[in-house]
Design a protein around this motif. Sequence first.
Motif, mmCIF file in Angstrom:
data_model
loop_
_atom_site.group_PDB
_atom_site.id
_atom_site.type_symbol
_atom_site.label_atom_id
_atom_site.label_comp_id
_atom_site.label_asym_id
_atom_site.label_seq_id
_atom_site.Cartn_x
_atom_site.Cartn_y
_atom_site.Cartn_z
ATOM 1 N N GLN A 1 3.596 13.908 34.043
ATOM 2 C CA GLN A 1 2.506 14.796 34.423
ATOM 3 C C GLN A 1 1.477 14.946 33.311
ATOM 4 O O GLN A 1 0.360 15.383 33.558
ATOM 5 C CB GLN A 1 3.055 16.156 34.871
ATOM 6 C CG GLN A 1 3.852 15.994 36.152
ATOM 7 C CD GLN A 1 3.989 17.263 36.949
ATOM 8 O OE1 GLN A 1 3.704 18.349 36.468
ATOM 9 N NE2 GLN A 1 4.437 17.133 38.177
ATOM 10 N N ASN B 1 -1.938 12.382 33.780
ATOM 11 C CA ASN B 1 -3.270 12.685 34.292
ATOM 12 C C ASN B 1 -3.638 14.145 34.066
ATOM 13 O O ASN B 1 -4.333 14.757 34.855
ATOM 14 C CB ASN B 1 -3.493 12.200 35.725
ATOM 15 C CG ASN B 1 -2.695 12.965 36.721
ATOM 16 O OD1 ASN B 1 -1.878 13.790 36.327
ATOM 17 N ND2 ASN B 1 -2.935 12.717 37.984
ATOM 18 N N LEU C 1 -2.207 16.949 34.165
ATOM 19 C CA LEU C 1 -1.732 18.109 34.920
ATOM 20 C C LEU C 1 -1.015 19.031 33.962
ATOM 21 O O LEU C 1 -0.961 20.240 34.146
ATOM 22 C CB LEU C 1 -0.793 17.664 36.037
ATOM 23 C CG LEU C 1 -1.501 16.939 37.162
ATOM 24 C CD1 LEU C 1 -0.514 16.271 38.071
ATOM 25 C CD2 LEU C 1 -2.373 17.901 37.928
ATOM 26 N N MET D 1 -1.361 9.661 41.030
ATOM 27 C CA MET D 1 -0.045 10.266 40.802
ATOM 28 C C MET D 1 0.619 10.559 42.139
ATOM 29 O O MET D 1 0.059 11.265 42.973
ATOM 30 C CB MET D 1 -0.250 11.566 40.013
ATOM 31 C CG MET D 1 0.948 12.439 39.897
ATOM 32 S SD MET D 1 1.973 12.049 38.476
ATOM 33 C CE MET D 1 0.943 12.585 37.156
ATOM 34 N N PHE E 1 3.721 12.382 43.697
ATOM 35 C CA PHE E 1 4.749 13.337 43.307
ATOM 36 C C PHE E 1 6.057 13.086 44.050
ATOM 37 O O PHE E 1 6.090 12.372 45.050
ATOM 38 C CB PHE E 1 4.285 14.750 43.635
ATOM 39 C CG PHE E 1 3.326 15.280 42.645
ATOM 40 C CD1 PHE E 1 3.717 16.232 41.738
ATOM 41 C CD2 PHE E 1 2.039 14.801 42.603
ATOM 42 C CE1 PHE E 1 2.836 16.715 40.805
ATOM 43 C CE2 PHE E 1 1.143 15.278 41.671
ATOM 44 C CZ PHE E 1 1.547 16.232 40.776
ATOM 45 N N GLN E 2 7.092 13.747 43.544
ATOM 46 C CA GLN E 2 8.346 13.764 44.267
ATOM 47 C C GLN E 2 8.086 14.412 45.630
ATOM 48 O O GLN E 2 7.382 15.404 45.722
ATOM 49 C CB GLN E 2 9.322 14.629 43.481
ATOM 50 C CG GLN E 2 10.717 14.165 43.536
ATOM 51 C CD GLN E 2 11.548 14.866 42.485
ATOM 52 O OE1 GLN E 2 11.021 15.543 41.604
ATOM 53 N NE2 GLN E 2 12.834 14.707 42.560
ATOM 54 N N TYR E 3 8.622 13.881 46.680
ATOM 55 C CA TYR E 3 8.368 14.367 48.039
ATOM 56 C C TYR E 3 6.874 14.590 48.300
ATOM 57 O O TYR E 3 6.445 15.715 48.576
ATOM 58 C CB TYR E 3 9.171 15.637 48.331
ATOM 59 C CG TYR E 3 10.640 15.375 48.264
ATOM 60 C CD1 TYR E 3 11.272 14.690 49.300
ATOM 61 C CD2 TYR E 3 11.387 15.750 47.165
ATOM 62 C CE1 TYR E 3 12.615 14.392 49.223
ATOM 63 C CE2 TYR E 3 12.736 15.451 47.084
ATOM 64 C CZ TYR E 3 13.346 14.779 48.118
ATOM 65 O OH TYR E 3 14.657 14.479 48.039
ATOM 66 N N TYR F 1 5.026 16.645 51.253
ATOM 67 C CA TYR F 1 4.823 18.088 51.341
ATOM 68 C C TYR F 1 3.456 18.519 50.860
ATOM 69 O O TYR F 1 3.168 19.702 50.790
ATOM 70 C CB TYR F 1 5.916 18.834 50.548
ATOM 71 C CG TYR F 1 7.290 18.628 51.117
ATOM 72 C CD1 TYR F 1 7.460 18.314 52.463
ATOM 73 C CD2 TYR F 1 8.414 18.734 50.325
ATOM 74 C CE1 TYR F 1 8.712 18.105 52.991
ATOM 75 C CE2 TYR F 1 9.679 18.524 50.849
ATOM 76 C CZ TYR F 1 9.819 18.210 52.174
ATOM 77 O OH TYR F 1 11.067 18.013 52.688
ATOM 78 N N GLN F 2 2.584 17.582 50.494
ATOM 79 C CA GLN F 2 1.240 17.967 50.082
ATOM 80 C C GLN F 2 0.217 17.680 51.181
ATOM 81 O O GLN F 2 -0.953 17.940 51.009
ATOM 82 C CB GLN F 2 0.850 17.222 48.806
ATOM 83 C CG GLN F 2 0.594 15.750 49.081
ATOM 84 C CD GLN F 2 0.433 14.947 47.812
ATOM 85 O OE1 GLN F 2 1.114 15.204 46.824
ATOM 86 N NE2 GLN F 2 -0.465 14.001 47.837
ATOM 87 N N LEU F 3 0.683 17.128 52.316
ATOM 88 C CA LEU F 3 -0.242 16.834 53.410
ATOM 89 C C LEU F 3 -0.741 18.146 54.000
ATOM 90 O O LEU F 3 0.006 19.112 54.097
ATOM 91 C CB LEU F 3 0.464 16.019 54.490
ATOM 92 C CG LEU F 3 1.034 14.673 54.041
ATOM 93 C CD1 LEU F 3 1.816 14.024 55.170
ATOM 94 C CD2 LEU F 3 -0.061 13.753 53.569
#
Lengths: 303, 278
Positions: free
Chosen positions: A68, A71, A73, A104, A106-108, A111-113
């Motif tokens: 992380q 970039n 974060l 980037m 992420f894991q899973y 879940y950001q959709l």
Amino acid sequence: MSRAEKVAVPKTELPQNVAIYAHGLDFTYNPKSPFAKQALCNVDVTIEKGEFVAIVGHTGSGKTTFVQHLNALIRVQKGELTVLGHDLSVRKPDLKALRRQVGMVFQYPEYQLFADTVLDDVCFGLKNFGIEKDKREQMARDALELVGLDFDSVKAKSPFDLSGGEKRRVALAGVLAMKPQILVMDEPTAGLDPRGKEEILSLVSQLNREENITVIMVSHDMNEVFENAKRVLVFRDGRLDYDLPPRELFRKEEEIASMNLEVPSMAMFLNELERSGFAIEDDCLTVEEVFQAVLRLKEARDA
Amino acid sequence: MLKDVTFGQYYETDSFVHRMDARVKLVLTLLFMVGIFFVQSFAVFGFVAVYLGIVIAVARVPLRSVLRSVRGIVVFLMLTVIINIFFNKDGTVLWSWRKIVITDEGLKFAGKMFLRLTFLVIGSSVLTLTTTPVDLTHAVESLLKPLRVIRFPVHEFALIMSLTLSFIPSLIEETDRIIRAQKARGADFDTGGLVKRAKAFVPILIPLLVGGFRRAEELANAMNSRCYEGAKKRTRMRVMKPTWRDLIASIFAVVFFAGVFTLFAMRDSWNVITWLYY
Ligand SMILES: Nc1ncnc2c1ncn2[C@@H]1O[C@H](COP(=O)(O)OP(=O)(O)OP(=O)(O)O)[C@@H](O)[C@H]1O
Ligand SMILES: [Mg+2]
């Protein structure tokens, strides 16, 4: 190259082909509080453009914290970090330019959709990075087709109506659409079925080979690391303990076990062969390559 | 960033107050909250400060974490104080400029308001610092039991409360993760006008909501598969029982607040204590 041989390169003199340069990188969560937790400790690493690097380590070893940083974060607390020429230890790096170049996942990531349609979701990043409207759809189409989805049948669907594997592809397309130069993935195959895993990995390998994208992949699956990565970084308690090609790393069976990691089955097989006197070249890692190498050995013996 | 929010801020240690029955702590805190509104003079606020000091010392919680709870309402506090200073026009004028007037009564009133709110927050933070959220919900459930007579679903209410509390840390973590994920896709939360900023939250709120429903469904399934069926015949692993500690603490608190209430009731009739009030 072992850690001791590495010498500090002053930032200004970084060669063109360096993608990521970290020197003496430290990071502590909740510093100066009772919950302070040092997650990275003196990490030195240089990654060149076009490399396929895997990052492994026991849970809590600092892998996510490290990637992380790439970039911004997580901001550099101590040490130096330069990514594609952006010095991230300064107070205000150009975040937009950096994040466009460093994709980037992420894991899973599913879940950001959030958007109403798959198309809108894939275009979210493109829009944020200021790509003109008429170009976006074409870029989204390319990305969705790259991850193996049929653009015309998914574009108007709600991302929430897709299956888990399809959602993950959409999320991946959302990152790939921006055509990043470095692709950072935090456990991209976690929770996928074997076929889905295989497809994601071969896509990533293909991008690495054909488009020369630098790939950094965090993974717990040593078998996929062994078959895909050209270089493996092993984190332990925030330190970068090993930085070796996969074949060399997994010869150290005892050290690997002491770090609560697994030895990939192919590496076990190769180690066993080696102990019985059948040396196989270090660049044979996949089933097919090893099979061919064994055939060659057989022919050599028969001859 | 978001992790810094102290919510279920239980401070783990072993003290007299930690060992008290959560129900007694809750009732005494309520008593304190009511009592503080009967305090009308700076002198009595001094006594309350001493009382709070004793409680904090006995609870063995660091002053820093107690004060952190005040930090959360600093903006609200400042606003209250400023509004009270400028809008209270009783008493003698100390300073004026155009329409703005500051009077001595206004200053006093604002000062008392400040102390009242600060003490209120400090008092309740002692409760949350010394009591786990689980114990707290048990206490609420137990105290609300009489309401079952009027068919109020006490057990369900307590369950909702404890689920809410237990979801908060994971929700904070999830929010943090989603913010990062959207930032990585170039989302920008810090620039632009109000509308743009408000719009920027959509990509956070929707995944959060979807995730919330997903978790809730998973939890419901997990509970069903363990044959959860509400309040019927459920027993507790840890049964709460008041002890000598609770008796001592109650006597201490009741005596103190009896004093406060008496002073309040006699504020007009007894000369000796009028200085306490004006
Ligand atoms: N937001 C946070 N606040 C405080 N501590 C954290 C936070 N995130 C991670 N840590 C701690 O930092 C350490 C490194 O965490 P990190 O997430 O980098 O591990 P990881 O190698 O990615 O583990 P995993 O394989 O489980 O994903 C862990 O001990 C973790 O508890
Ligand atoms: Mg991780």
